[in-house]
Design an enzyme around this catalytic site. Structure first.
Site, PDB file in Angstrom:
ATOM      1  N   ASP A 266      -4.913  -6.017   4.820  1.00  0.00           N
ATOM      2  CA  ASP A 266      -6.034  -6.764   5.393  1.00  0.00           C
ATOM      3  C   ASP A 266      -6.162  -8.145   4.743  1.00  0.00           C
ATOM      4  OD1 ASP A 266      -6.938  -4.829   7.219  1.00  0.00           O
ATOM      5  OD2 ASP A 266      -7.878  -3.693   5.595  1.00  0.00           O
TER       6      ASP A 266
ATOM      7  N   LYS B 103       8.623 -17.810 -10.082  1.00  0.00           N
ATOM      8  CA  LYS B 103       7.917 -16.700 -10.746  1.00  0.00           C
ATOM      9  C   LYS B 103       6.821 -17.250 -11.664  1.00  0.00           C
ATOM     10  CE  LYS B 103       8.416 -13.051 -14.034  1.00  0.00           C
ATOM     11  NZ  LYS B 103       9.154 -12.559 -15.174  1.00  0.00           N
TER      12      LYS B 103
ATOM     13  N   PHE C 225      -4.513   3.814  14.702  1.00  0.00           N
ATOM     14  CA  PHE C 225      -4.702   4.831  13.686  1.00  0.00           C
ATOM     15  C   PHE C 225      -5.892   4.402  12.833  1.00  0.00           C
ATOM     16  CE2 PHE C 225      -1.379   8.141  12.904  1.00  0.00           C
ATOM     17  CZ  PHE C 225      -0.709   7.976  14.104  1.00  0.00           C
TER      18      PHE C 225
ATOM     19  N   LYS D  47     -13.808   1.979  15.348  1.00  0.00           N
ATOM     20  CA  LYS D  47     -12.560   1.215  15.503  1.00  0.00           C
ATOM     21  C   LYS D  47     -12.059   1.286  16.948  1.00  0.00           C
ATOM     22  CE  LYS D  47     -11.249   1.528  10.692  1.00  0.00           C
ATOM     23  NZ  LYS D  47     -10.459   2.145   9.656  1.00  0.00           N
TER      24      LYS D  47
ATOM     25  N   ASN E  20       0.851  -1.196   0.000  1.00  0.00           N
ATOM     26  CA  ASN E  20       0.000   0.000   0.000  1.00  0.00           C
ATOM     27  C   ASN E  20       0.885   1.244   0.000  1.00  0.00           C
ATOM     28  OD1 ASN E  20       0.557   0.794   2.846  1.00  0.00           O
ATOM     29  ND2 ASN E  20      -0.404  -1.190   3.238  1.00  0.00           N
TER      30      ASN E  20
ATOM     31  N   LYS F  86     -11.892  -2.323  18.749  1.00  0.00           N
ATOM     32  CA  LYS F  86     -10.557  -2.891  18.982  1.00  0.00           C
ATOM     33  C   LYS F  86     -10.072  -2.690  20.428  1.00  0.00           C
ATOM     34  CE  LYS F  86      -9.372  -2.527  14.082  1.00  0.00           C
ATOM     35  NZ  LYS F  86      -8.317  -2.532  13.076  1.00  0.00           N
TER      36      LYS F  86
HETATM   37  N1  CTP Z   1      -4.565  -2.815  11.710  1.00  0.00           N
HETATM   38  C1  CTP Z   1      -3.889  -3.903  12.209  1.00  0.00           C
HETATM   39  N2  CTP Z   1      -3.923  -5.085  11.537  1.00  0.00           N
HETATM   40  C2  CTP Z   1      -4.610  -5.208  10.383  1.00  0.00           C
HETATM   41  C3  CTP Z   1      -5.305  -4.083   9.854  1.00  0.00           C
HETATM   42  C4  CTP Z   1      -5.250  -2.891  10.562  1.00  0.00           C
HETATM   43  O1  CTP Z   1      -3.257  -3.808  13.252  1.00  0.00           O
HETATM   44  N3  CTP Z   1      -4.631  -6.367   9.746  1.00  0.00           N
HETATM   45  C5  CTP Z   1      -4.490  -1.557  12.478  1.00  0.00           C
HETATM   46  C6  CTP Z   1      -3.765  -0.439  11.800  1.00  0.00           C
HETATM   47  O2  CTP Z   1      -2.394  -0.456  12.134  1.00  0.00           O
HETATM   48  C7  CTP Z   1      -4.452   0.792  12.372  1.00  0.00           C
HETATM   49  C8  CTP Z   1      -5.861   0.316  12.646  1.00  0.00           C
HETATM   50  O3  CTP Z   1      -5.802  -1.108  12.660  1.00  0.00           O
HETATM   51  O4  CTP Z   1      -3.879   1.187  13.603  1.00  0.00           O
HETATM   52  C9  CTP Z   1      -6.875   0.752  11.654  1.00  0.00           C
HETATM   53  O5  CTP Z   1      -6.459   0.421  10.373  1.00  0.00           O
HETATM   54  P1  CTP Z   1      -7.339   0.787   9.102  1.00  0.00           P
HETATM   55  O6  CTP Z   1      -6.664   0.291   7.859  1.00  0.00           O
HETATM   56  O7  CTP Z   1      -7.757   2.229   9.174  1.00  0.00           O
HETATM   57  O8  CTP Z   1      -8.665   0.005   9.371  1.00  0.00           O
HETATM   58  P2  CTP Z   1      -9.056  -1.506   9.376  1.00  0.00           P
HETATM   59  O9  CTP Z   1      -9.096  -1.982  10.786  1.00  0.00           O
HETATM   60  O10 CTP Z   1      -8.231  -2.309   8.431  1.00  0.00           O
HETATM   61  O11 CTP Z   1     -10.580  -1.423   8.916  1.00  0.00           O
HETATM   62  P3  CTP Z   1     -11.213  -1.040   7.473  1.00  0.00           P
HETATM   63  O12 CTP Z   1     -10.411  -1.798   6.459  1.00  0.00           O
HETATM   64  O13 CTP Z   1     -12.611  -1.518   7.599  1.00  0.00           O
HETATM   65  O14 CTP Z   1     -11.126   0.464   7.346  1.00  0.00           O
END
Ligand code: CTP
Length: 402
Positions: free
Chosen positions: A279, A289, A323, A337, A209, A341
């Site tokens: 995610d 490859k 975050f 969140k 990302n 969490k």
């Molecule tokens: N986070 C994490 N592990 C994951 C995904 C996210 O620890 N697999 C943490 C990120 O580091 C951040 C927080 O969760 O502190 C929120 O991440 P964000 O990408 O905004 O949200 P998601 O929880 O992934 O939810 P969504 O995809 O529905 O926005």
């Protein structure tokens, strides 16, 4: 605040060197142990004997003049110093330091030291405004050197403008204030995650990302400067750590970050999850490859562990901060969140705003704690935003808000 502190005063060659005598005297009166290094040119303005008498310590001017055969003076002084003050700092000295040049006692000692460094420039108004000097100062500030800006007024060169060495009283006041602020995280252990993760498809391809790690690194830097012992778990990032109190752990995938965060979680007091974690990851990772085929390609993805969620479930004494990177309804999603969490606070980031989010040097965030107290942090450098966030976290810890 300077009482009982080992203060190394570096005097470089400008007319303002005479003011460094008053600075030495005031520091000693306040209980500091002062040692002075002068550049060769500084010694043309003021005699080393003056500093010797005021500091009641030998003055160093020559790297090769080893006063004690059992020690290497510049390394010994570099390790001895709790803080280093360069006053006056000439354009030449700033240029040398910004470029890693170590060709005399003062510049060599500075490169060898990990102490906090305060630089008080003094020079002609046009020299101070020269792009080379400005760029060097910005570079040094980025490395964590602290500047005590010169005052404006009548300059020895005849010009009126900015470039006059700040008054010794003000130099000491600025340093004391900084040291005071500096300490509020001392004794605390802080764990922060930064950067993106990489999820492999095959040996040459991966999903990632847009995170660069800047915000997480800024948090690590600011926390270390505020006295914390920092562990930084980072995905692939070009960012560098500059502080000796930061232990950097490099990881690549969400699973590696999960393992590392859980390993360090129990022993930390404050845990901040600034990383942008994938995610999803490819369900199958290929050892070789993959060759291209006609038609479309579908990759089956599986969910990664939500690291923050699992930390929230295992929380004992930690103050846990997440975050939320959002492009729509940031506050609403952020609050969800925070609750889901089991966090103590969340930093909500509208990444579609100009000046906020991935890759930018600045950020604009909203800090929200468990009591739903909301603080907006206006656009500022990521380091400044980090310092403000840590101040709010410290406030909430003090208020027992875990
Ligand atoms: N986070 C994490 N592990 C994951 C995904 C996210 O620890 N697999 C943490 C990120 O580091 C951040 C927080 O969760 O502190 C929120 O991440 P964000 O990408 O905004 O949200 P998601 O929880 O992934 O939810 P969504 O995809 O529905 O926005």
């Amino acid at each position: 605040m300077v009482d009982q502190k080992n203060v190394l005063l570096g005097v470089s060659g400008g007319i303002a060197a005479y003011k460094a005598c008053a600075l030495t005297s005031k520091l000693t009166q306040k209980g500091a142990n002062v040692r002075v290094i002068m550049t060769e040119n500084a010694a043309k303005f003021v005699s080393p004997l003056t500093f010797q008498a005021l500091s009641r310590n030998p003055v160093y001017t020559d790297t090769f003049d080893e006063k004690d055969p059992s020690k290497i003076a510049h390394i010994d002084l570099a390790d001895w110093a709790d803080m280093i003050i360069i006053a006056p700092a000439t354009a030449n000295f700033i240029g040398k330091l910004a470029n890693g040049i170590a060709n005399d006692m003062l510049s060599t000692t500075l490169l060898a030291s990990e102490a906090a460094v305060y630089i008080a420039p003094a020079m002609n108004v046009h020299m101070y405004g020269h792009p080379a000097v400005m760029e060097n100062m910005e570079k040094l500030a980025g490395w964590g050197y602290h500047f005590i800006e010169p005052g404006a007024g009548y300059l020895a060169c005849g010009y009126v403008g900015k470039g006059r060495l700040e008054e010794p009283e003000t130099i000491i006041k600025v340093i004391e204030e900084h040291q005071n602020v500096n300490r509020f995280l001392s004794g605390k252990k802080l764990l922060v995650s930064a950067g993106p993760t990489r999820e492999k498809i095959d040996p040459v391809r991966f999903f990632t990302n847009r995170s660069t790690g800047k915000m997480g690194f800024a948090i690590a830097d600011a926390a270390a400067e505020l006295g914390a012992e920092v562990t930084l778990v980072t995905g692939p990032s070009e960012q560098k750590v500059s502080h000796s109190r930061i232990m950097r752990i490099d990881v690549e995938t969400a699973e590696e970050m999960y393992q590392a965060m859980h390993q360090f979680f129990p022993s930390n007091d404050i845990v901040i999850k600034a990383a942008a974690v994938a995610d999803y990851r490819p369900k199958k990772v290929y050892d070789q490859k993959l060759k291209k085929q006609p038609g479309t390609w579908q990759i089956e993805m599986e969910r990664t562990n939500d690291i923050l969620q699992s930390l929230g479930e295992n929380k004992t004494h930690q103050f846990l901060v997440g975050f939320a990177a959002e492009t729509t309804n940031p506050l609403e999603y952020g609050v969800n969140k925070l609750e889901k969490k089991n966090l103590d606070a969340i930093v909500i980031n509208n990444v579609s705003q100009k000046g906020a989010g991935f890759g930018e040097d600045t950020n604009i965030v909203t800090y929200l704690n468990k009591q739903q107290e909301k603080e907006e942090i206006e656009i500022a450098s990521k380091k400044e935003v980090a310092t403000k966030l840590l101040t709010l976290i410290n406030r909430d810890i003090k208020d027992g808000m875990q």
